[in-house]
Design a protein around this motif. Structure first.
Motif, PDB file in Angstrom:
ATOM      1  N   MET A   1      -3.291 -14.300  64.177  1.00 61.51           N
ATOM      2  CA  MET A   1      -3.163 -13.363  63.047  1.00 61.51           C
ATOM      3  C   MET A   1      -4.505 -12.705  62.732  1.00 61.51           C
ATOM      4  O   MET A   1      -4.559 -11.543  62.342  1.00 61.51           O
ATOM      5  CB  MET A   1      -2.622 -14.085  61.793  1.00 61.51           C
TER       6      MET A   1
ATOM      7  N   HIS B   1       8.036 -16.706  60.685  1.00 58.31           N
ATOM      8  CA  HIS B   1       6.771 -15.984  60.506  1.00 58.31           C
ATOM      9  C   HIS B   1       6.567 -14.979  61.645  1.00 58.31           C
ATOM     10  O   HIS B   1       6.177 -13.833  61.415  1.00 58.31           O
ATOM     11  CB  HIS B   1       5.593 -16.962  60.477  1.00 58.31           C
TER      12      HIS B   1
ATOM     13  N   ARG C   1       8.748 -12.028  61.364  1.00 60.83           N
ATOM     14  CA  ARG C   1       8.220 -11.116  60.329  1.00 60.83           C
ATOM     15  C   ARG C   1       7.106 -10.226  60.909  1.00 60.83           C
ATOM     16  O   ARG C   1       7.042  -9.036  60.619  1.00 60.83           O
ATOM     17  CB  ARG C   1       7.693 -11.966  59.153  1.00 60.83           C
ATOM     18  N   VAL C   2       6.266 -10.829  61.749  1.00 61.86           N
ATOM     19  CA  VAL C   2       5.207 -10.037  62.398  1.00 61.86           C
ATOM     20  C   VAL C   2       5.848  -8.958  63.268  1.00 61.86           C
ATOM     21  O   VAL C   2       5.434  -7.787  63.234  1.00 61.86           O
ATOM     22  CB  VAL C   2       4.272 -10.933  63.262  1.00 61.86           C
TER      23      VAL C   2
ATOM     24  N   TYR D   1       0.110 -19.032  55.215  1.00 65.18           N
ATOM     25  CA  TYR D   1       1.300 -19.812  54.834  1.00 65.18           C
ATOM     26  C   TYR D   1       1.996 -20.509  55.995  1.00 65.18           C
ATOM     27  O   TYR D   1       2.962 -21.224  55.791  1.00 65.18           O
ATOM     28  CB  TYR D   1       2.294 -18.927  54.073  1.00 65.18           C
ATOM     29  N   MET D   2       1.530 -20.285  57.235  1.00 59.37           N
ATOM     30  CA  MET D   2       2.231 -20.935  58.359  1.00 59.37           C
ATOM     31  C   MET D   2       1.890 -22.426  58.431  1.00 59.37           C
ATOM     32  O   MET D   2       0.781 -22.858  58.112  1.00 59.37           O
ATOM     33  CB  MET D   2       1.900 -20.228  59.677  1.00 59.37           C
TER      34      MET D   2
ATOM     35  N   GLN E   1      -1.026 -13.130  54.650  1.00 66.12           N
ATOM     36  CA  GLN E   1      -0.121 -14.115  54.046  1.00 66.12           C
ATOM     37  C   GLN E   1       0.444 -15.049  55.126  1.00 66.12           C
ATOM     38  O   GLN E   1       0.479 -16.272  54.951  1.00 66.12           O
ATOM     39  CB  GLN E   1       1.030 -13.389  53.339  1.00 66.12           C
ATOM     40  N   ILE E   2       0.866 -14.471  56.250  1.00 59.45           N
ATOM     41  CA  ILE E   2       1.415 -15.275  57.346  1.00 59.45           C
ATOM     42  C   ILE E   2       0.345 -16.238  57.872  1.00 59.45           C
ATOM     43  O   ILE E   2       0.610 -17.415  58.117  1.00 59.45           O
ATOM     44  CB  ILE E   2       1.964 -14.347  58.465  1.00 59.45           C
ATOM     45  N   HIS E   3      -0.866 -15.732  58.026  1.00 58.34           N
ATOM     46  CA  HIS E   3      -2.022 -16.528  58.469  1.00 58.34           C
ATOM     47  C   HIS E   3      -2.227 -17.750  57.560  1.00 58.34           C
ATOM     48  O   HIS E   3      -2.498 -18.847  58.037  1.00 58.34           O
ATOM     49  CB  HIS E   3      -3.237 -15.588  58.426  1.00 58.34           C
TER      50      HIS E   3
END
Ligand SMILES: [Fe+2]
Length: 166
Positions: free
Chosen positions: A57, A109, A112-113, A44-45, A40-42
């Protein structure tokens, strides 16, 4: 049937490995869900650093997938049955997912990681304690490498955010 001393020892060993198998399956659920969060981070960044963090990511997911496969297969080797459905991963993992949000800052982001990796490091420490108590050196060894690597990633991510490692 008489219970011999060796059968008692064997029973204790089997019972002890139940704890190791349970912690291995917790890892299966957590690593699967962690992969989903990183994906998701990959996706949505947005913003400065995208060209670096987006492929980063991919690297993290590949690494977690390696642990996931190794720990799942170790669990099967010990006679266990790894969780293997999205439903099981979601129900069993302690990680919490949130809906994707394009408006998040890059720093959020990365934070969060760090949060996900800190959870995994804490879980891996539990796994180290459990496998140490069970005397399962092989499983213990997998967790040592995984924990060391994620701790290093946390240091680097925190350095990127201008923070001390701890
Ligand atoms: Fe991609």
């Amino acid at each position: 049937m008489t219970t011999t001393k060796s059968s008692v020892v064997n029973m204790n060993k089997v019972e002890a490995l139940q704890t190791t198998k349970a912690v291995l399956n917790q890892s299966v659920a957590d690593l699967s869900k962690a992969h989903s969060i990183l994906h998701q981070i990959h996706w949505y960044m947005r913003g400065q650093g995208f060209l670096v963090y987006h492929p980063k990511m991919d690297e993290y997911m590949e690494e977690l997938d390696g642990y996931l496969d190794e720990l799942s297969e170790r669990l099967i080797t010990l006679g266990g049955a790894p969780f293997s459905t999205l439903k099981e991963f979601d129900e069993q993992s302690k990680l919490i997912e949130v809906k994707g949000d394009f408006s998040l800052a890059m720093e959020e982001h990365l934070a969060r990681v760090i949060e996900v990796f800190q959870y995994l490091v804490s879980h891996f420490q539990t796994a180290l304690d459990v496998t140490d108590k069970d005397g399962d050196d092989v499983t213990n060894d997998i967790y040592v490498g995984a924990k060391a690597s994620l701790e290093k990633h946390i240091w680097m991510l925190k350095a990127e955010l201008g923070q001390a490692p701890r």
